[in-house]
Scaffold this active site. Structure first.
Site, mmCIF file in Angstrom:
data_model
loop_
_atom_site.group_PDB
_atom_site.id
_atom_site.type_symbol
_atom_site.label_atom_id
_atom_site.label_comp_id
_atom_site.label_asym_id
_atom_site.label_seq_id
_atom_site.Cartn_x
_atom_site.Cartn_y
_atom_site.Cartn_z
ATOM 1 N N GLN A 89 0.842 -1.187 0.000
ATOM 2 C CA GLN A 89 0.000 0.000 0.000
ATOM 3 C C GLN A 89 0.884 1.247 0.000
ATOM 4 O O GLN A 89 1.882 1.310 0.719
ATOM 5 C CB GLN A 89 -0.914 0.003 1.223
ATOM 6 C CG GLN A 89 -1.909 -1.140 1.270
ATOM 7 C CD GLN A 89 -1.380 -2.365 1.981
ATOM 8 O OE1 GLN A 89 -0.178 -2.551 2.127
ATOM 9 N NE2 GLN A 89 -2.292 -3.215 2.437
ATOM 10 N N GLN B 181 -1.718 1.226 -5.428
ATOM 11 C CA GLN B 181 -2.573 0.655 -4.389
ATOM 12 C C GLN B 181 -2.775 1.683 -3.273
ATOM 13 O O GLN B 181 -1.811 2.182 -2.691
ATOM 14 C CB GLN B 181 -1.951 -0.623 -3.816
ATOM 15 C CG GLN B 181 -2.827 -1.299 -2.762
ATOM 16 C CD GLN B 181 -2.295 -2.653 -2.332
ATOM 17 O OE1 GLN B 181 -1.301 -3.140 -2.865
ATOM 18 N NE2 GLN B 181 -2.955 -3.281 -1.380
ATOM 19 N N ASP B 182 -4.045 2.001 -2.994
ATOM 20 C CA ASP B 182 -4.395 2.970 -1.936
ATOM 21 C C ASP B 182 -3.901 4.376 -2.267
ATOM 22 O O ASP B 182 -3.281 5.051 -1.433
ATOM 23 C CB ASP B 182 -3.832 2.526 -0.586
ATOM 24 C CG ASP B 182 -4.515 1.276 -0.048
ATOM 25 O OD1 ASP B 182 -5.378 0.733 -0.762
ATOM 26 O OD2 ASP B 182 -4.194 0.857 1.069
ATOM 27 N N ASP C 265 -8.176 -0.384 -4.547
ATOM 28 C CA ASP C 265 -8.723 0.460 -3.472
ATOM 29 C C ASP C 265 -8.170 1.877 -3.547
ATOM 30 O O ASP C 265 -7.758 2.452 -2.533
ATOM 31 C CB ASP C 265 -8.397 -0.144 -2.099
ATOM 32 C CG ASP C 265 -8.882 -1.578 -1.965
ATOM 33 O OD1 ASP C 265 -9.855 -1.940 -2.658
ATOM 34 O OD2 ASP C 265 -8.291 -2.326 -1.174
ATOM 35 N N ARG D 139 -15.545 -2.273 -2.866
ATOM 36 C CA ARG D 139 -15.602 -3.428 -1.983
ATOM 37 C C ARG D 139 -15.572 -2.927 -0.537
ATOM 38 O O ARG D 139 -15.103 -1.814 -0.263
ATOM 39 C CB ARG D 139 -14.480 -4.425 -2.260
ATOM 40 C CG ARG D 139 -13.055 -3.911 -2.062
ATOM 41 C CD ARG D 139 -12.084 -5.044 -2.341
ATOM 42 N NE ARG D 139 -10.689 -4.636 -2.163
ATOM 43 C CZ ARG D 139 -9.666 -5.490 -2.183
ATOM 44 N NH1 ARG D 139 -9.881 -6.783 -2.369
ATOM 45 N NH2 ARG D 139 -8.428 -5.064 -2.029
#
Length: 273
Positions: free
Chosen positions: A137, A159-160, A181, A239
């Site tokens: 992340q 990611q993130d 995400d 999600r």
């Protein structure tokens, strides 16, 4: 053209004729600070008026913190492609005690204060997650303060990317890029006329929004209005990081990269609500 008049005050900033504090950041030394963090440090603690930090074009490689006791800060660039704030921290990096820093401390820019604004800049984290590698992340921007506005801003990561942590935030005409995400947190935010760009692997899965709303009584969630979803991979709209995760898409144009299911339950059927 009329020349603008500036006066120095006791905390190193300058005032224009409108009475607004102004700080200029320039890598070549022609401004008040060569770094963005240096400019933030010049802002008076517990300030009660807007401070405009003008960032001249350049790539500013630094990790930046805007603390809770410095509200009313605006970061202003000429345009995102030429004014970039970048770093490359990831969750598996170690701190001075040899412990992993985890996602919360990876942000290139962390904003803890209220009434923050940004315009014409890019926030970037250059880490790209490798397949089957854990703790990759890597946050470009973390916003924890209340009543923040972002206009014509780019958020680049994998990611993130954008940790929309807490508070009420408005994103207008922004570009948000990632794969996993890449909008996540527990804020109450509106994304209007934004471009969401997936860089998921062409034959892999991507996840756009991961809301951390844990209670039906929380008024948090992400709303995307009149926006666009572009890119590659097989993507889910969201999600559930929290049990009552909420992401709403209204009048949003989507490329053919969204999985027909739309929603991924993160292997927990109880979160299908």
């Amino acid at each position: 053209m009329e020349r603008r008049s500036f006066l120095n005050n006791n905390n190193g900033t300058r005032k224009n004729r409108m009475g607004l504090d102004v700080i200029v950041v320039a890598k070549d030394g022609t401004g008040d600070s060569e770094t963005l963090q240096g400019a933030i440090n010049m802002v008076q603690v517990d300030n009660t008026r807007r401070v405009k930090i003008f960032i001249r074009p350049g790539i500013y490689r630094e990790k930046v913190l805007i603390p809770e006791n410095k509200p009313y800060i605006s970061l202003i660039g000429i345009e995102p492609n030429t004014t970039v704030i970048t770093w490359n921290a990831k969750a598996s990096d170690k701190d001075e005690h040899g412990k992993e820093i985890r996602t919360f401390k990876t942000a290139t820019v962390s904003v803890e204060s209220d009434y923050f604004c940004a315009n014409g800049v890019t926030f970037q984290n250059t880490i790209v997650a490798k397949p089957k590698t854990k703790n990759m992340q890597a946050v470009a921007l973390k916003i924890s303060g209340d009543k923040a506005v972002f206009y014509n801003v780019m958020f680049l990561g994998y990611q993130d990317t954008l940790y929309d942590h807490h508070g009420r935030h408005y994103f207008y005409k922004c570009f948000i890029q990632g794969a996993i995400d890449f909008v996540f947190g527990n804020a109450r935010s509106l994304y209007e006329d934004c471009t969401i760009n997936s860089v998921a692997r062409r034959h892999g899965y991507g996840f756009i929004a991961a809301s951390h709303r844990n209670s039906p009584d929380e008024n948090t969630g992400f709303s995307f209005l009149n926006s666009r979803i572009r890119g590659r991979g097989k993507n889910f709209l969201g999600r559930p990081w929290g049990k009552y995760s909420r992401a709403i898409y209204v009048k949003t144009d989507m490329d053919n990269i969204i999985s027909p299911e739309g929603w991924n339950d993160w292997k927990d059927p109880s979160k299908r609500r």
